[in-house]
Scaffold this motif. Structure first.
Motif: not given
Length: 370
Positions: A278-282, A311-321, A325-331
């Motif tokens: 997931s993007g959170l793992d990333a 593949v694009i659909r999966y990765l777009k969701r991953f990038i949004e995740e 996460a970056m928004f929630l930590v202020g990065a």
């Protein structure tokens, strides 16, 4: 040998598509990693940039589609789909081991298709450490790089896989010297790539000292190649290798731990692979010290069944995740994400403390909030 290699490549795809090949008793360790919520991020979600500089390339997101396959007809279709997705999203990609194509040039297209459809992506060539131990050298490395016009060469350190594979070649004597030779002779950087068992703090400095620029930690917790070989050995009645593979199904250094061990002992760039789901793992991997993350198994079925669109659909969701996460930590950027505080608990923290890693230093980071 050529026929054997081609058949093995196809069977790996078949097993990964149809069987459970993930660790079942060991996790990545990311469940013990917590990012600290920032209730006042002072930014808007749409301001966040996931762009990153990696090994001289500007990627639109810190993602490498990890090398999975090549060397058979089905793999050409998969590599084409993955490369088109990488091109559309502005991320990097690796191909699977190119040994089959060095043995039989007629199979080169199953790898070169990636460069054909994606002329501008960051693309990683791939050969096995065992082959270098048994005679491969700069010439074969150059052929692999030239085959796909690669921007880097990954040498995969798959000692566990070779040891339990029915056709395995567990020969690794002299690999470090070969890494040094390749690093000093090639015009592209060398990546030392584990394949599911992780890189330790003892090994990272040796790799760095050989002139290698980057490691793919390939930690435990995602795909287990011992699991893959267990299924394959059972299918052909090879009781010895089925038993060995079952015993070592969950062997390895968890991905989160491997990132911390490598970061604490070297200045190498780090690709974090091994159970990134997931993007959170990333986000956690990057906060722990990874440069980018690698994704493999979750993209295999979409690539095989749906082509690039899946593949694009999966990765777009991953990038949004990842963005959330970056928004929630202020990065606001990936560089800021690398500075946020991280709390590591549980067995992951226990392991790292016993190994001398300063777990508390991760939690005491404050720069991002000043």
């Amino acid at each position: 040998m050529v026929v054997l290699t081609v058949e093995r490549k196809f069977s790996h795809i078949e097993v990964c598509l149809n069987r459970n090949v993930e660790f079942d008793e060991k996790s990545t360790g990311f469940e013990d990693v917590e990012l600290i919520h920032n209730a006042l991020p002072e930014l808007d979600l749409d301001e966040i940039s996931t762009e990153v500089d990696f090994m001289g390339f500007r990627l639109k997101a810190p993602i490498i589609i990890s090398g999975m396959t090549g060397g058979c007809e089905a793999s050409a279709k998969i590599n084409e789909a993955l490369a088109v997705a990488a091109r559309e999203l502005g991320i990097g990609m690796g191909v699977g081991s190119q040994r089959a194509a060095l043995e039989n040039s007629e199979l080169a297209y199953t790898f070169s298709i990636a460069r054909k459809v994606a002329p501008d992506i960051f693309l990683i060539a791939n050969l096995g450490a065992a082959q270098f131990s048994m005679g491969f050298g700069v010439e074969e490395a150059l052929r692999a790089v030239e085959m796909i016009d690669a921007n880097a060469l990954a040498v995969h350190l798959n000692s566990l896989h070779e040891a339990v594979q029915p056709e395995g070649e567990p020969k690794f004597k002299g690999v470090l010297a070969k890494l040094k030779e390749l690093s000093s002779s090639l015009s592209v950087p060398v990546i030392a790539k584990e394949t599911g068992a992780g890189i330790s703090m003892e090994i990272a400095p040796l790799i760095e000292g050989a002139g290698v620029k980057c490691v793919d930690v390939g930690g435990a917790g995602g795909t287990s190649w011992a699991a893959v070989e267990n299924h394959r050995a059972l299918a052909v009645g090879d009781e010895l290798h089925a038993s060995l593979a079952k015993l070592y199904w969950n062997w390895g250094i968890p991905t989160a731990i491997s990132i911390c061990e490598v970061r604490s002992s070297s200045k190498l760039e780090i690709i974090a692979t091994g159970g990134i789901r997931s993007g959170l793992d990333a986000a956690k991997a990057i906060a722990l010290g990874a440069s980018v993350v690698g994704i493999a198994l979750p993209l295999l079925r979409p690539a095989f069944e749906e082509g690039s669109s899946g593949v694009i659909r999966y990765l777009k969701r991953f990038i949004e995740e990842l963005k959330v996460a970056m928004f929630l930590v202020g990065a606001k950027s990936i560089s800021e994400l690398r500075e946020v505080p991280v709390v590591i608990t549980g067995s992951t923290a226990e392991w790292l403390r016993l190994r001398g890693v300063d777990v508390e230093a991760y939690a005491r980071r404050t720069k991002i909030f000043k």
